[in-house]
Write a protein that holds these residues in place. Structure first.
Motif, PDB file in Angstrom:
ATOM      1  N   PHE A  59      41.635  28.326  69.665  1.00 16.76           N
ATOM      2  CA  PHE A  59      40.450  28.702  68.869  1.00 16.76           C
ATOM      3  C   PHE A  59      39.161  28.783  69.688  1.00 16.76           C
ATOM      4  O   PHE A  59      38.400  29.528  69.330  1.00 16.76           O
ATOM      5  N   ASP A  63      36.614  31.645  69.473  1.00 15.43           N
ATOM      6  CA  ASP A  63      35.550  31.540  68.509  1.00 15.43           C
ATOM      7  C   ASP A  63      34.742  32.527  68.105  1.00 15.43           C
ATOM      8  O   ASP A  63      34.256  32.931  67.177  1.00 15.43           O
ATOM      9  N   PHE A  66      36.154  35.677  66.535  1.00 20.45           N
ATOM     10  CA  PHE A  66      36.566  35.491  65.331  1.00 20.45           C
ATOM     11  C   PHE A  66      35.309  35.356  64.348  1.00 20.45           C
ATOM     12  O   PHE A  66      35.298  35.902  63.373  1.00 20.45           O
ATOM     13  N   THR A  70      34.422  38.298  61.228  1.00 18.74           N
ATOM     14  CA  THR A  70      34.112  37.626  59.848  1.00 18.74           C
ATOM     15  C   THR A  70      32.494  37.936  59.486  1.00 18.74           C
ATOM     16  O   THR A  70      32.581  38.339  58.368  1.00 18.74           O
ATOM     17  N   SER A 138      43.128  38.616  62.883  1.00 21.62           N
ATOM     18  CA  SER A 138      42.703  37.061  62.851  1.00 21.62           C
ATOM     19  C   SER A 138      43.896  36.030  62.702  1.00 21.62           C
ATOM     20  O   SER A 138      43.638  35.046  62.570  1.00 21.62           O
ATOM     21  N   LEU A 141      44.311  33.262  64.689  1.00 22.23           N
ATOM     22  CA  LEU A 141      42.945  32.427  64.866  1.00 22.23           C
ATOM     23  C   LEU A 141      43.221  31.595  63.574  1.00 22.23           C
ATOM     24  O   LEU A 141      42.672  30.508  63.390  1.00 22.23           O
ATOM     25  N   ASP A 142      43.510  32.357  62.352  1.00 22.03           N
ATOM     26  CA  ASP A 142      43.523  31.623  61.172  1.00 22.03           C
ATOM     27  C   ASP A 142      44.510  30.435  61.103  1.00 22.03           C
ATOM     28  O   ASP A 142      44.198  29.477  60.286  1.00 22.03           O
ATOM     29  N   ALA A 145      42.566  27.688  63.521  1.00 24.56           N
ATOM     30  CA  ALA A 145      41.136  27.409  63.223  1.00 24.56           C
ATOM     31  C   ALA A 145      40.960  26.072  63.113  1.00 24.56           C
ATOM     32  O   ALA A 145      41.484  25.068  62.570  1.00 24.56           O
TER      33      ALA A 145
END
Length: 351
Positions: A59, A63, A66, A70, A138, A141-142, A145
């Motif tokens: 992550f 990040d 990400f 978002t 994502s 990554l989700d 996270a």
């Protein structure tokens, strides 16, 4: 009316299309590599049982991307309300062109209906595709996270799935209604932003937690839900993460330490442990290398044997799509009510 609406709207539509195309290309080009990196990392960390470190490192490497995608999805519905919804009527009222346009063979009701339908459908389609594309990209990554960026947490949830479409439709129609009431473009834009932001803050705080009953559980203490220890004068301080070890994407409403009797302890309350165990819980050296025993294992084993637990209240990741559909329905009702109000206002008050 369709031709006129397209002539007025095509510049904004082209700009949105260019931005979304750029974001879409970035997602398509980097998504497969991101998924492969995640799969390879999971396969490696499963051997030594230290996947928590892989999650943090993975992550951390991505990040910025990400947070960027978002943020784009979070801002788009607000921008739609500001720059497409609010000026739609006020632009005609301030320039006086409504005196000509609304006194021709096309009634003001039909004029508004075509604007709402054509622009609204484009807005909804664009934000829905963007939300689903970001959700696909994502996914790795989700699942890894850091604490606070779980899939079900308010900021991340608002930028995933189909709810961005509902937010954009609501923001667009809200801007139209506010424009009809304010009758000035700058005032309408400011009020639209204020009201939209207020609703976006109120729904996650006041409505979303009650869409389904949350789960209450007592969970053993591990490195996944303990953020760290601190040595206090009267004992050992334990700091919990807002995370459930078995469901890292969950939205944690409350995470507190419970003593062996099941009583939820105060945040500043400490634990009494023997000197050796207190030292084991607060090691001063570097973390162990992969494949070596973790000295913290004895600390967690003793705490769990004594009966200390994480008392957690949360909405699980499995509630993601039910929450998405319910909240989309709520915003659809808001949007329908505002659309009806806009037709009433344009017939009765706009002149």
């Amino acid at each position: 009316m369709i031709w006129l609406t397209w002539r007025q709207f095509r510049g904004s539509a082209a700009l949105m299309g260019a931005v979304l195309t750029a974001v879409g290309l970035m997602l398509v080009l980097t998504g497969p590599g991101l998924a492969d990196e995640y799969a390879a990392g999971i396969a490696d960390c499963a051997v030594n049982g230290r996947c928590d470190r892989f999650y943090s490192a993975f992550f951390g490497r991505h990040d910025l991307a990400f947070l960027s995608v978002t943020l784009v999805v979070l801002l788009l519905p607000a921008l739609v309300g500001l720059f497409w919804g609010a000026p739609l009527i006020t632009r005609e009222l301030e320039s006086g062109t409504h005196l000509l346009v609304w006194n021709q063979s096309v009634t003001r009701t039909r004029w508004l209906a075509v604007k709402l339908a054509l622009i609204g459908l484009v807005v909804m389609a664009a934000t829905c595709l963007l939300g689903l594309a970001v959700t696909w990209w994502s996914g790795p990554l989700d699942r890894s996270a850091d604490d606070g960026w779980a899939l079900m947490s308010p900021l991340v949830f608002d930028a995933r799935g189909i709810v961005p479409m509902a937010y954009a439709a609501f923001g667009f129609v809200l801007g139209i209604v506010v424009g009809l009431l304010a009758r000035r473009t700058l005032a309408a834009m400011a009020l639209t932003l204020l009201i939209f932001t207020g609703v976006q803050l109120a729904v996650p705080l006041l409505v979303r937690p009650h869409l389904q009953p949350p789960i209450r559980a007592s969970v053993e203490l591990t490195a996944a839900n303990v953020d760290g220890f601190s040595r206090e004068a009267d004992g050992l301080g334990l700091h919990l993460r807002n995370q459930v070890p078995t469901d890292t994407g969950a939205w944690v409403l409350s995470s507190r330490l419970a003593d062996p009797a099941g009583r939820v302890m105060a945040e500043d309350e400490t634990i009494s442990l023997s000197g050796d165990l207190a030292l084991a819980c607060t090691p001063s050296g570097p973390p162990p290398e992969a494949g070596r025993a973790d000295p913290m294992a004895a600390c967690f084993a003793e705490l769990n044997r004594l009966g200390y637990r994480q008392a957690v209240t949360y909405h699980p990741t499995s509630a993601f799509w039910p929450f998405q559909w319910i909240e989309t329905g709520i915003y659809a009702l808001f949007t329908a009510g505002l659309a009806w109000l806009s037709f009433w206002l344009i017939r009765r008050r706009a002149s």
